[in-house]
Design an enzyme around this catalytic site. Sequence first.
Site, PDB file in Angstrom:
ATOM      1  N   SER A  69      48.208  45.861  30.094  1.00 40.60           N
ATOM      2  CA  SER A  69      47.730  47.164  29.683  1.00 40.60           C
ATOM      3  C   SER A  69      47.706  47.032  28.032  1.00 40.60           C
ATOM      4  CB  SER A  69      48.531  48.394  30.064  1.00 40.60           C
ATOM      5  OG  SER A  69      48.442  48.409  31.176  1.00 40.60           O
TER       6      SER A  69
ATOM      7  N   HIS B 110      50.673  56.219  27.591  1.00 42.11           N
ATOM      8  CA  HIS B 110      50.063  54.719  27.893  1.00 42.11           C
ATOM      9  C   HIS B 110      48.619  55.171  27.202  1.00 42.11           C
ATOM     10  CE1 HIS B 110      47.868  51.978  30.475  1.00 42.11           C
ATOM     11  NE2 HIS B 110      49.161  51.418  30.501  1.00 42.11           N
TER      12      HIS B 110
ATOM     13  N   ASP C   9      42.353  56.386  31.207  1.00 46.60           N
ATOM     14  CA  ASP C   9      43.579  55.970  31.030  1.00 46.60           C
ATOM     15  C   ASP C   9      44.349  57.284  31.143  1.00 46.60           C
ATOM     16  OD1 ASP C   9      46.149  54.951  30.124  1.00 46.60           O
ATOM     17  OD2 ASP C   9      45.224  53.400  29.128  1.00 46.60           O
TER      18      ASP C   9
END
Length: 765
Positions: free
Chosen positions: A559, A215, A141
């Site tokens: 996600s 994220h 990630d």
Amino acid sequence: MKILTLSSFLLLLPLAVCEPQVYIINLGEHSGDKTSKEIEDSHHSFLASVKNTADEARASLLYSYKNSINGFSALLTPDEASILSRMDEVVSVLPSRPRTWSLHTTRSWEFAGLEDGYLDKRRDLLHESKYGKDIIVGLLDSGIWPESKSFSDKGLGPIPKRWKGICQTGDAFNSSHCNRKMIGARYYLKGYEQHFHQQLNTTAEFRSPRDHDGHGTHTSSTVGGRRVHNVSALGGFAQGTASGGAPLARLAMYKVCWPIPGKPLIEGDICLEEDMLAAIDDAIGDGVDVISISIGSRDISNYMEDYIAIGALHAIKRNIVVACSAGNSGPAPATASNLAPWIITVAASSVDRVFISPIVLGNGKKIMGQSVAPHTLERKMYPLAYAGDVVGPGVPKDLSGQCLPGSLSTEKTKGKIVLCLRGNGTRVGKGMEVHRAGGVGIILGNSPMNGDEISVDAYVLPGTVVVSHDAITIMNYINSIKNPKASIIPATTILDAKPAPFMAAFSSKGPNVIEPNILKPDITAPGLNILAAWSEASSPTKLDSDPRVVKYNLLSGTSMSCPHIAATAALLKAIHPNWSSAAIRSAIMTTATIKNNIGMPLTDASGNKANPFSYGAGHFRPTKAADPGLVYDASYTDYLLFLCSTGIYNFDPSFKCPKVSPSPSSLNHPSLAISKLKGPMTITRIVTNVGGSRNLYVATVKSPLGVSVEINPRMLYFSHVGETKNFTITVKPKGMVSREDYRFGWYTWSDGIHKVRSPMAISLL
Ligand SMILES: *[C@@H]1O[C@H](CO)[C@@H](O)[C@H](O)[C@H]1NC(C)=O
Ligand SMILES: *[C@@H]1O[C@H](CO)[C@@H](O)[C@H](O)[C@H]1NC(C)=O
Ligand SMILES: *[C@@H]1O[C@H](CO)[C@@H](O)[C@H](O)[C@H]1NC(C)=O
Ligand SMILES: *[C@@H]1O[C@H](CO)[C@@H](O)[C@H](O)[C@H]1NC(C)=O
Ligand SMILES: *[C@@H]1O[C@H](CO)[C@@H](O)[C@H](O)[C@H]1NC(C)=O
Ligand SMILES: *[C@@H]1O[C@H](CO)[C@@H](O)[C@H](O)[C@H]1NC(C)=O
């Protein structure tokens, strides 16, 4: 001036033709008898055979994959690549292509039970699995924000001895940023810097595992964040206890995604294949049990061009579970990514929590909206305008209602609540534009494509989001009156919203464009408005002009759903350490539900019945998955056989494909897809009893329209745990039916306690 441009163009041209680029050279599997040094030397000798000098060979090498994947990435000219590709030991030589990720909690976990008394059951699952204790989950990630309370290691025991990972130092990150919760962190950017021919710009990003974007912090805390009390997104919404799905699991971050140079953060990151392959190789070597990858690309037509799939198969060989996001390119069909059968491909659906923030129009009509924007409006009517009526000059008509950056006239917008429509541009960007132009609030209207799915965001000004038919009502009101007015009522959080879940419109769909005889996606999990930890280096909207800093943020995407499945896999691994990754996938899929919380079939965002191309086997039920009764197991060899059937003969040079390959549908998968069925076809499946002893299972079938399905035998008796039984599924086209479409059905084995359900998707030739 002109001549200069021309000559530099001429200079560039010959360079462009033979300019070296990054290639990934796949040599298959390691033989297992070489040291790390010997492997690297062997990779160098491949390069030395095409380069002029040993130094040149050394300088051209980016990564030497040593742990599990045998191969390397290097800067090569097309000629050099072509020479290498003809060598005996070489499986493939492919140029690297950049991947943009598929941008691509609290409530989501409580919701995951869905049944009566599920809260207690969920506690049983957590208890039984010891909250995922000592299971190690690796994530590929954007990095991690280690100071988040979600990653506290208070009360955790020592790091499992089998862990071989490291805590890589870099910008604002050193070994003391890892702890007993976040036990490893690495970063990969050789491919990235090569791709852009420049160093990472460290003004706006950390050259280290530290997350600038947010994220990676969000996905990591969704998998394994600790229980943190009294957290909320901006302004107190979604207040409660935040907890990852497996709160005692250990986490390891492999940072592979970086900002696109010259583009704002909100436009997404880029992740290079050679960097990701290095990360997966290290994760395997470090000793992770589960890998979660919320990254994907749609322009892949072959499993051997898909380096997430290749890396994942090496992981599967070592019994590591790999979960990936299906992508956010829905609702169009054939948009799903991460399509290999050994990967658990995760779609996204809603949770039963909404943030009600209604609008009252000047005519007294009340319209439902949802919001998590800060509320600073007074309780009074404000002038209301449609964005298309308050744009500046030169904005094309078709984009005028969309509040794109710079489009609104400050003179006409000042002091108003503005109705903007979804379409082009980012949602939060539209809020920023209304704010820039002096508006006091935003009403964001869904387009018909978004249907009833509302993504709430941390707008920089007061605002609320409405479904598409309500946007039309507001528009009609604006057009019907000289001085339209509205007020926005502050949001309240409502739980147990119904119906839930429904499929998110953005969630990518099947059929599987690489191999239509494997159903994808596999499963759906919460991915709409998920609350999780956030990076304090970026704002909640990721807009540069937004100065706010938050510790938790609400995000939507596959996600967000992928880490829910990675966490479920971690809980199952803690309970059943000896299950294969295929058994864990099977347990998650066959226990999923295709009904919502009002007992009706799952729908899409517009209320229409959804099908397995959007939800796979259905909505996950972690508690049920812990005790699935039967599993459809598959080994690494089964996947190699599957690859043979798709025309890939050399993934593992030590494996020889049989003369006649089985059909791809015959992989022992917990779902069944058959594309272009011509005549009768019989498929064998093997189930393994993982429930009690002396169980009699009976089959029931819901045949797809226009297809007859027969299961033989209809009953299976198991005398002990671990016993396997075969059965066949015979499918036949029948009657006169229109041919193109896929039809859906299922078959279920039940012993009265367990229900082991498999979805079917069949199209006729
Ligand atoms: C790591 O960095 C922190 C500051 O962020 C510092 O306090 C600490 O001493 C450093 N630790 C090591 C081992 O260098
Ligand atoms: C690096 O990023 C900063 C902040 O985004 C920007 O102002 C600067 O121009 C960038 N530098 C280069 C060399 O691109
Ligand atoms: C929760 O946080 C809010 C503000 O963030 C605070 O006002 C409240 O007292 C906290 N509640 C508890 C139980 O700590
Ligand atoms: C986005 O803008 C382009 C160019 O004006 C247009 O063709 C397209 O339809 C727009 N998309 C949406 C969803 O509005
Ligand atoms: C798991 O496998 C190991 C080694 O194969 C074996 O020793 C152990 O007993 C097994 N555990 C269970 C619960 O079956
Ligand atoms: C079950 O199926 C497998 C694979 O198709 C086959 O090798 C095996 O012989 C079968 N077993 C029985 C009892 O039919």
